[in-house]
Scaffold this motif. Structure first.
Motif, mmCIF file in Angstrom:
data_model
loop_
_atom_site.group_PDB
_atom_site.id
_atom_site.type_symbol
_atom_site.label_atom_id
_atom_site.label_comp_id
_atom_site.label_asym_id
_atom_site.label_seq_id
_atom_site.Cartn_x
_atom_site.Cartn_y
_atom_site.Cartn_z
ATOM 1 N N ARG A 121 0.946 -1.193 0.030
ATOM 2 C CA ARG A 121 -0.085 0.065 -0.168
ATOM 3 C C ARG A 121 0.810 1.305 -0.084
ATOM 4 N N LYS A 122 0.459 2.157 -0.867
ATOM 5 C CA LYS A 122 1.417 3.485 -0.992
ATOM 6 C C LYS A 122 1.090 4.310 0.184
ATOM 7 N N HIS A 123 1.681 5.046 0.666
ATOM 8 C CA HIS A 123 1.631 6.163 1.739
ATOM 9 C C HIS A 123 0.395 6.953 1.465
ATOM 10 N N ILE A 124 -0.609 6.762 2.242
ATOM 11 C CA ILE A 124 -1.935 7.163 2.156
ATOM 12 C C ILE A 124 -1.925 8.569 2.834
ATOM 13 N N THR A 125 -2.227 9.756 2.132
ATOM 14 C CA THR A 125 -2.253 10.955 2.491
ATOM 15 C C THR A 125 -3.643 11.853 2.904
ATOM 16 N N HIS A 126 -4.623 10.987 2.053
ATOM 17 C CA HIS A 126 -6.105 11.686 1.845
ATOM 18 C C HIS A 126 -6.981 10.481 2.140
ATOM 19 N N LEU A 127 -7.719 10.604 2.840
ATOM 20 C CA LEU A 127 -8.960 9.528 3.216
ATOM 21 C C LEU A 127 -10.251 10.265 3.353
ATOM 22 N N LEU A 128 -11.049 9.441 2.564
ATOM 23 C CA LEU A 128 -12.380 9.920 2.541
ATOM 24 C C LEU A 128 -13.504 8.782 2.923
ATOM 25 N N TYR A 129 -14.214 9.195 3.694
ATOM 26 C CA TYR A 129 -15.434 8.231 4.386
ATOM 27 C C TYR A 129 -16.812 8.517 3.799
ATOM 28 N N LEU A 130 -17.527 7.571 3.349
ATOM 29 C CA LEU A 130 -18.943 7.852 2.888
ATOM 30 C C LEU A 130 -19.778 7.076 3.686
ATOM 31 N N ALA B 93 -7.382 7.054 -0.258
ATOM 32 C CA ALA B 93 -8.142 5.744 -0.010
ATOM 33 C C ALA B 93 -9.541 6.235 0.101
ATOM 34 N N VAL B 94 -10.445 5.374 0.165
ATOM 35 C CA VAL B 94 -12.028 5.715 0.627
ATOM 36 C C VAL B 94 -12.518 4.473 1.222
ATOM 37 N N ILE B 95 -13.216 4.768 2.413
ATOM 38 C CA ILE B 95 -13.992 3.901 3.202
ATOM 39 C C ILE B 95 -15.628 4.321 3.006
ATOM 40 N N GLY B 96 -16.381 3.242 2.513
ATOM 41 C CA GLY B 96 -17.546 3.340 2.369
ATOM 42 C C GLY B 96 -18.517 2.240 3.194
ATOM 43 N N ASP C 143 -1.943 14.058 10.630
ATOM 44 C CA ASP C 143 -1.376 14.589 9.149
ATOM 45 C C ASP C 143 -2.284 14.305 7.899
ATOM 46 N N LEU C 144 -3.230 13.205 8.049
ATOM 47 C CA LEU C 144 -4.274 12.928 7.114
ATOM 48 C C LEU C 144 -5.222 14.089 6.507
ATOM 49 N N HIS C 145 -5.227 14.147 5.321
ATOM 50 C CA HIS C 145 -6.452 14.889 4.968
ATOM 51 C C HIS C 145 -7.531 14.107 5.013
ATOM 52 N N TRP C 146 -8.612 14.438 6.064
ATOM 53 C CA TRP C 146 -9.951 13.685 6.540
ATOM 54 C C TRP C 146 -11.014 14.372 5.891
ATOM 55 N N TRP C 147 -11.798 13.647 4.968
ATOM 56 C CA TRP C 147 -13.048 14.377 4.619
ATOM 57 C C TRP C 147 -14.364 13.293 4.893
ATOM 58 N N CYS C 148 -15.314 13.712 5.566
ATOM 59 C CA CYS C 148 -16.377 12.866 5.763
ATOM 60 C C CYS C 148 -17.566 13.762 5.319
ATOM 61 N N PRO C 149 -17.834 13.911 4.215
ATOM 62 C CA PRO C 149 -19.213 14.915 3.806
ATOM 63 C C PRO C 149 -20.274 14.280 4.214
ATOM 64 N N GLN C 150 -21.437 15.101 4.543
ATOM 65 C CA GLN C 150 -23.029 14.677 4.272
ATOM 66 C C GLN C 150 -23.281 14.879 2.770
ATOM 67 N N ARG D 145 -20.680 15.923 -6.167
ATOM 68 C CA ARG D 145 -19.821 16.752 -5.059
ATOM 69 C C ARG D 145 -18.742 16.178 -4.951
ATOM 70 N N LEU D 146 -18.396 14.836 -4.655
ATOM 71 C CA LEU D 146 -17.266 14.015 -4.411
ATOM 72 C C LEU D 146 -16.318 14.232 -5.344
ATOM 73 N N MET D 147 -16.798 14.143 -6.589
ATOM 74 C CA MET D 147 -15.656 14.406 -7.762
ATOM 75 C C MET D 147 -15.062 15.794 -7.462
ATOM 76 N N GLU D 148 -15.966 16.697 -7.347
ATOM 77 C CA GLU D 148 -15.506 18.047 -7.169
ATOM 78 C C GLU D 148 -14.630 18.485 -5.619
ATOM 79 N N GLY D 149 -14.920 17.627 -4.789
ATOM 80 C CA GLY D 149 -14.329 17.760 -3.483
ATOM 81 C C GLY D 149 -13.038 17.060 -3.472
ATOM 82 N N ILE D 150 -12.444 16.050 -4.464
ATOM 83 C CA ILE D 150 -11.304 15.137 -4.632
ATOM 84 C C ILE D 150 -10.641 15.823 -5.620
ATOM 85 N N ALA D 151 -11.101 16.493 -6.429
ATOM 86 C CA ALA D 151 -10.442 16.916 -7.723
ATOM 87 C C ALA D 151 -9.037 17.183 -7.493
ATOM 88 N N GLY D 152 -8.587 17.909 -6.357
ATOM 89 C CA GLY D 152 -7.185 17.931 -6.204
ATOM 90 C C GLY D 152 -6.445 16.994 -5.392
#
Length: 204
Positions: A3-12, A69-72, A37-44, A55-62
């Motif tokens: 697994r590569k070094h995860i820096t961004h984590l999305l929870y759905l 990685a994403v957890i759902g 240090d993780l960029h964590w995002w758990c949107p409504q 909304r998700l594609m816009e939010g993770i565009a950068g």
């Protein structure tokens, strides 16, 4: 699979759920304690699947796809699969919805949220078609998925989930339930699969 070094984590979150769900809150607490240090995002997520995905594609565009990685959970597991197939990122699925267009057709109409019954939304008939349009035809590179599947799930069929993610890393639970009330027991394996603990600030 390394697994590569995860820096961004999305929870759905799932259908009728929110970032206030027990699993989302527990995961957020782990990130805060061990990986601040993780960029964590758990949107409504909005009830419209098309709007949710936009909304998700816009939010993770950068976001750096190779380091995200994403957890759902449940319907969020379906969305996580859509994203993983589009982007090629790692995904952890918690009792993932396999055919939400079929299952949620029974929920057309006004709904309330689990965590605040006074909060209501309308699940429209066209949302079923939006789900159908989003569904990936197949799961490619199943090795990038970890699926935690409970035989005790009272809403989804564990056999269907297991078949959908054949070839993936599957943790099949003999009991448990749809909400994975025993989520803490599986947190270590989720963290290990994503390689998060290797970079934990508080690792011993």
């Amino acid at each position: 699979m390394t697994r590569k070094h995860i820096t961004h984590l999305l929870y759905l979150h799932g259908f009728r759920s929110s970032p206030q769900s027990a699993k989302a809150q527990r995961m957020a607490a782990w990130v805060h304690e061990h990986r601040p240090d993780l960029h964590w995002w758990c949107p409504q997520l909005p009830p419209s699947p098309r709007e949710a995905m936009a909304r998700l594609m816009e939010g993770i565009a950068g976001w750096p796809v190779q380091h995200m990685a994403v957890i759902g959970s449940s319907l969020g597991g379906f969305y996580a699969t859509v994203l993983a197939e589009r982007l090629g990122c790692a995904a952890v699925l918690l009792n993932p919805a396999v055919d939400p267009a079929r299952d949620l057709a029974n929920y057309i109409g006004e709904q309330s949220t689990w965590h605040d019954p006074s909060e209501r939304f309308f699940f429209r008939a066209e949302f079923v078609e939006e789900l159908r349009a989003l569904a990936p035809p197949v799961v490619t590179q199943p090795q990038r998925y970890l699926a935690v599947i409970a035989k005790g799930d009272e809403l989804l069929d564990w056999r269907e989930m297991s078949a959908r993610y054949a070839g993936a890393h599957i943790k099949l639970l003999e009991g448990s339930d749809h909400a994975l009330s025993d989520f803490d027991a599986h947190l270590g394996e989720i963290v290990a699969f994503l390689g998060l603990s290797r970079f934990a600030a508080n690792s011993r």
